[in-house]
Design a protein around this motif. Structure first.
Motif, PDB file in Angstrom:
ATOM      1  N   ILE A   1      17.067  34.121 -12.859  1.00  0.00           N
ATOM      2  CA  ILE A   1      16.358  33.107 -13.636  1.00  0.00           C
ATOM      3  C   ILE A   1      15.301  32.488 -12.720  1.00  0.00           C
ATOM      4  CG2 ILE A   1      16.625  30.810 -14.678  1.00  0.00           C
ATOM      5  CD1 ILE A   1      17.727  32.920 -16.472  1.00  0.00           C
ATOM      6  N   SER A   2      14.134  32.273 -13.266  1.00  0.00           N
ATOM      7  CA  SER A   2      13.096  31.600 -12.511  1.00  0.00           C
ATOM      8  C   SER A   2      13.380  30.100 -12.534  1.00  0.00           C
ATOM      9  CB  SER A   2      11.746  31.912 -13.164  1.00  0.00           C
ATOM     10  OG  SER A   2      10.787  31.000 -12.708  1.00  0.00           O
ATOM     11  N   ALA A   3      13.313  29.470 -11.376  1.00  0.00           N
ATOM     12  CA  ALA A   3      13.631  28.043 -11.314  1.00  0.00           C
ATOM     13  C   ALA A   3      12.717  27.223 -12.220  1.00  0.00           C
ATOM     14  CB  ALA A   3      13.549  27.540  -9.877  1.00  0.00           C
ATOM     15  N   ARG A   4      11.516  27.756 -12.473  1.00  0.00           N
ATOM     16  CA  ARG A   4      10.590  27.044 -13.359  1.00  0.00           C
ATOM     17  C   ARG A   4      11.129  26.915 -14.783  1.00  0.00           C
ATOM     18  NH1 ARG A   4       4.469  28.679 -11.919  1.00  0.00           N
ATOM     19  NH2 ARG A   4       4.797  29.052  -9.719  1.00  0.00           N
ATOM     20  N   GLN A   5      12.101  27.760 -15.115  1.00  0.00           N
ATOM     21  CA  GLN A   5      12.640  27.742 -16.478  1.00  0.00           C
ATOM     22  C   GLN A   5      13.653  26.637 -16.687  1.00  0.00           C
ATOM     23  OE1 GLN A   5      13.579  32.253 -16.287  1.00  0.00           O
ATOM     24  NE2 GLN A   5      13.431  31.750 -18.437  1.00  0.00           N
ATOM     25  N   ILE A   6      14.182  26.101 -15.591  1.00  0.00           N
ATOM     26  CA  ILE A   6      15.279  25.148 -15.728  1.00  0.00           C
ATOM     27  C   ILE A   6      14.843  23.911 -16.506  1.00  0.00           C
ATOM     28  CG2 ILE A   6      17.047  23.854 -14.477  1.00  0.00           C
ATOM     29  CD1 ILE A   6      17.474  26.483 -13.515  1.00  0.00           C
ATOM     30  N   ALA A   7      13.585  23.511 -16.298  1.00  0.00           N
ATOM     31  CA  ALA A   7      13.090  22.318 -16.979  1.00  0.00           C
ATOM     32  C   ALA A   7      12.867  22.575 -18.476  1.00  0.00           C
ATOM     33  CB  ALA A   7      11.783  21.854 -16.330  1.00  0.00           C
ATOM     34  N   ASP A   8      12.765  23.838 -18.832  1.00  0.00           N
ATOM     35  CA  ASP A   8      12.455  24.232 -20.207  1.00  0.00           C
ATOM     36  C   ASP A   8      13.701  24.078 -21.101  1.00  0.00           C
ATOM     37  OD1 ASP A   8      11.862  25.612 -22.583  1.00  0.00           O
ATOM     38  OD2 ASP A   8      10.629  27.093 -21.541  1.00  0.00           O
ATOM     39  N   GLY A   9      13.602  23.208 -22.077  1.00  0.00           N
ATOM     40  CA  GLY A   9      14.734  22.929 -22.959  1.00  0.00           C
ATOM     41  C   GLY A   9      15.236  24.158 -23.714  1.00  0.00           C
ATOM     42  N   ARG A  10      14.363  25.162 -23.856  1.00  0.00           N
ATOM     43  CA  ARG A  10      14.766  26.356 -24.600  1.00  0.00           C
ATOM     44  C   ARG A  10      15.757  27.211 -23.825  1.00  0.00           C
ATOM     45  NH1 ARG A  10       9.036  29.003 -25.618  1.00  0.00           N
ATOM     46  NH2 ARG A  10       8.913  28.357 -23.447  1.00  0.00           N
ATOM     47  N   LEU A  11      15.857  26.974 -22.501  1.00  0.00           N
ATOM     48  CA  LEU A  11      16.709  27.838 -21.677  1.00  0.00           C
ATOM     49  C   LEU A  11      18.187  27.756 -22.097  1.00  0.00           C
ATOM     50  CD1 LEU A  11      16.713  29.809 -19.203  1.00  0.00           C
ATOM     51  CD2 LEU A  11      17.441  27.845 -17.848  1.00  0.00           C
ATOM     52  N   GLU A  12      18.709  26.537 -22.203  1.00  0.00           N
ATOM     53  CA  GLU A  12      20.125  26.392 -22.572  1.00  0.00           C
ATOM     54  C   GLU A  12      20.388  26.972 -23.955  1.00  0.00           C
ATOM     55  OE1 GLU A  12      18.290  23.623 -21.203  1.00  0.00           O
ATOM     56  OE2 GLU A  12      19.822  22.092 -20.791  1.00  0.00           O
ATOM     57  N   ALA A  13      19.434  26.714 -24.878  1.00  0.00           N
ATOM     58  CA  ALA A  13      19.592  27.209 -26.245  1.00  0.00           C
ATOM     59  C   ALA A  13      19.689  28.733 -26.259  1.00  0.00           C
ATOM     60  CB  ALA A  13      18.424  26.745 -27.109  1.00  0.00           C
ATOM     61  N   MET A  14      18.999  29.360 -25.312  1.00  0.00           N
ATOM     62  CA  MET A  14      19.040  30.823 -25.235  1.00  0.00           C
ATOM     63  C   MET A  14      20.295  31.301 -24.489  1.00  0.00           C
ATOM     64  SD  MET A  14      16.231  33.385 -23.565  1.00  0.00           S
ATOM     65  CE  MET A  14      15.910  32.323 -22.170  1.00  0.00           C
ATOM     66  N   LEU A  15      20.638  30.610 -23.400  1.00  0.00           N
ATOM     67  CA  LEU A  15      21.728  31.105 -22.559  1.00  0.00           C
ATOM     68  C   LEU A  15      23.125  30.803 -23.102  1.00  0.00           C
ATOM     69  CD1 LEU A  15      20.449  30.601 -18.895  1.00  0.00           C
ATOM     70  CD2 LEU A  15      20.347  32.639 -20.347  1.00  0.00           C
ATOM     71  N   GLU A  16      23.279  29.691 -23.823  1.00  0.00           N
ATOM     72  CA  GLU A  16      24.609  29.348 -24.344  1.00  0.00           C
ATOM     73  C   GLU A  16      25.211  30.485 -25.165  1.00  0.00           C
ATOM     74  OE1 GLU A  16      26.727  27.228 -23.488  1.00  0.00           O
ATOM     75  OE2 GLU A  16      25.350  26.104 -22.201  1.00  0.00           O
ATOM     76  N   PRO A  17      24.525  30.943 -26.230  1.00  0.00           N
ATOM     77  CA  PRO A  17      25.106  32.046 -27.011  1.00  0.00           C
ATOM     78  C   PRO A  17      25.225  33.340 -26.211  1.00  0.00           C
ATOM     79  CG  PRO A  17      22.911  31.472 -27.827  1.00  0.00           C
ATOM     80  CD  PRO A  17      23.279  30.447 -26.814  1.00  0.00           C
ATOM     81  N   PHE A  18      24.286  33.547 -25.273  1.00  0.00           N
ATOM     82  CA  PHE A  18      24.353  34.747 -24.437  1.00  0.00           C
ATOM     83  C   PHE A  18      25.617  34.738 -23.575  1.00  0.00           C
ATOM     84  CE2 PHE A  18      23.319  36.606 -20.193  1.00  0.00           C
ATOM     85  CZ  PHE A  18      23.298  37.936 -20.577  1.00  0.00           C
ATOM     86  N   PHE A  19      25.849  33.606 -22.906  1.00  0.00           N
ATOM     87  CA  PHE A  19      27.038  33.512 -22.062  1.00  0.00           C
ATOM     88  C   PHE A  19      28.319  33.646 -22.883  1.00  0.00           C
ATOM     89  CE2 PHE A  19      24.457  30.945 -18.738  1.00  0.00           C
ATOM     90  CZ  PHE A  19      24.075  32.123 -18.117  1.00  0.00           C
TER      91      PHE A  19
END
Ligand code: C2E
Ligand code: CA
Ligand code: CA
Ligand code: CA
Length: 272
Positions: free
Chosen positions: A118-136
């Motif tokens: 994961i690019s650290a720049r993505q952490i601030a992006d609110g869409r990241l959790e929304a994408m990773l939660e169902p993936f995980f």
């Protein structure tokens, strides 16, 4: 005059680089939108160095463009970061991994790690959790334990809010690894405060073990830090038997590298 000639060569090269970047960026934008089949994922197994058993794998993106050919993630990931396309790229990664897992019906992951970059720049992006939660959730259902790899240099610049997000991942049992450890500039105090539980020793230090496995000073120092801070260690880029046995003697936990296994399509990977 010689100086001027040099300057011209230099700027021409820069211009060409800029043009290639521009071309890559446009191609990336187009491919993500209309040709997702150009992207694939390969998986590089990781082994417990003491027992030689496969304990996880790292997912690595591949991009095969019809005109530009096979492009390295080392080239297209930075372009995606700069052009604001990294979210779409990670979306593609996540989608492809789920598809691979479905197609290969590997139902016996049994607690092995599945690491994504994961690019650290993505952490601030609110869409990241929304994408990773169902993936995980999905990969967990298939028996995999999620791991996120972040490079050290960017970790140093994360805001408090971003660190809190990382900690939230950790609290939910997701491993957070510092990738390419030793190439950035973490202070020990800072490292202690980071919500991470894995260090990935950069390939250059593994290579420094040499063909004879002897110069182990830096690797030993990293292992000592990891032990003091209770972190797991993964060595990447193991290419020789001497490096492998030296790392095992130093009690490095996990290893990854061409000697052990190359990155490969999931269908070619056999789990013992
Ligand atoms: P990385 O995360 O440090 O990944 C390890 C790189 O080393 C991979 O290159 C892998 O193929 C290569 N490698 C593995 N074992 C050996 C070895 O024994 N010797 C040598 N010489 N190399 C080895 P790859 O796949 O070209 O990826 C390059 C970089 O691109 C990665 O470095 C990572 O930073 C980035 N990357 C790859 N996939 C993704 C992704 O899905 N998302 C993001 N954000 N970055 C990615
Ligand atoms: Ca990595
Ligand atoms: Ca790495
Ligand atoms: Ca690296």
């Amino acid at each position: 005059l010689a100086g001027r000639a040099c300057y011209r060569i230099y700027s021409a090269t820069e211009g060409e680089q800029g043009q290639y970047q521009q071309r890559l960026s446009e191609a990336l934008m187009a491919s993500l939108k209309v040709a997702p089949e150009e992207f694939s994922v390969v998986y590089q197994p990781q082994f417990d160095l003491a027992t030689n058993t496969m304990v996880g794998m790292e997912a690595l993106l591949r991009w095969q463009h019809p005109e530009l050919g096979q492009i390295s993630p080392a080239d297209f990931v930075p372009v995606a970061e700069q052009r604001g396309q990294i979210h779409e790229l990670t979306e593609q990664l996540v989608r492809q991994i789920l598809k691979d897992l479905e197609d290969c019906e590997i139902g016996y992951a049994r607690g092995r790690r599945l690491a994504i970059n994961i690019s650290a720049r993505q952490i601030a992006d609110g869409r990241l959790e929304a994408m990773l939660e169902p993936f995980f959730s999905s990969i967990r259902a298939a028996g995999w334990l999620p791991e996120i790899e972040l490079t050290e240099t960017h970790l140093m610049n994360l805001s408090r809010a971003c660190l809190a997000k990382l900690k939230a991942f950790g609290d939910r049992g997701i491993n957070v690894a510092i990738d390419d450890f030793g190439t950035g500039y973490s202070s020990l105090a800072y490292l202690h405060a980071l919500p991470v539980n894995v260090l990935k020793i950069d390939r250059q230090f593994v290579q420094r073990l040499g063909a004879d496995g002897r110069d182990s000073r830096i690797v030993s120092a990293i292992l000592a830090i990891a032990e003091a801070l209770d972190l797991e260690v993964v060595a990447e880029g193991i290419e020789t038997e001497a490096q492998r046995s030296r790392l095992r003697d130093l009690n490095c936990h996990r290893g990854q590298g061409y000697l052990l296994a190359r990155p490969m399509p999931l269908a070619e990977l056999t789990l013992g």
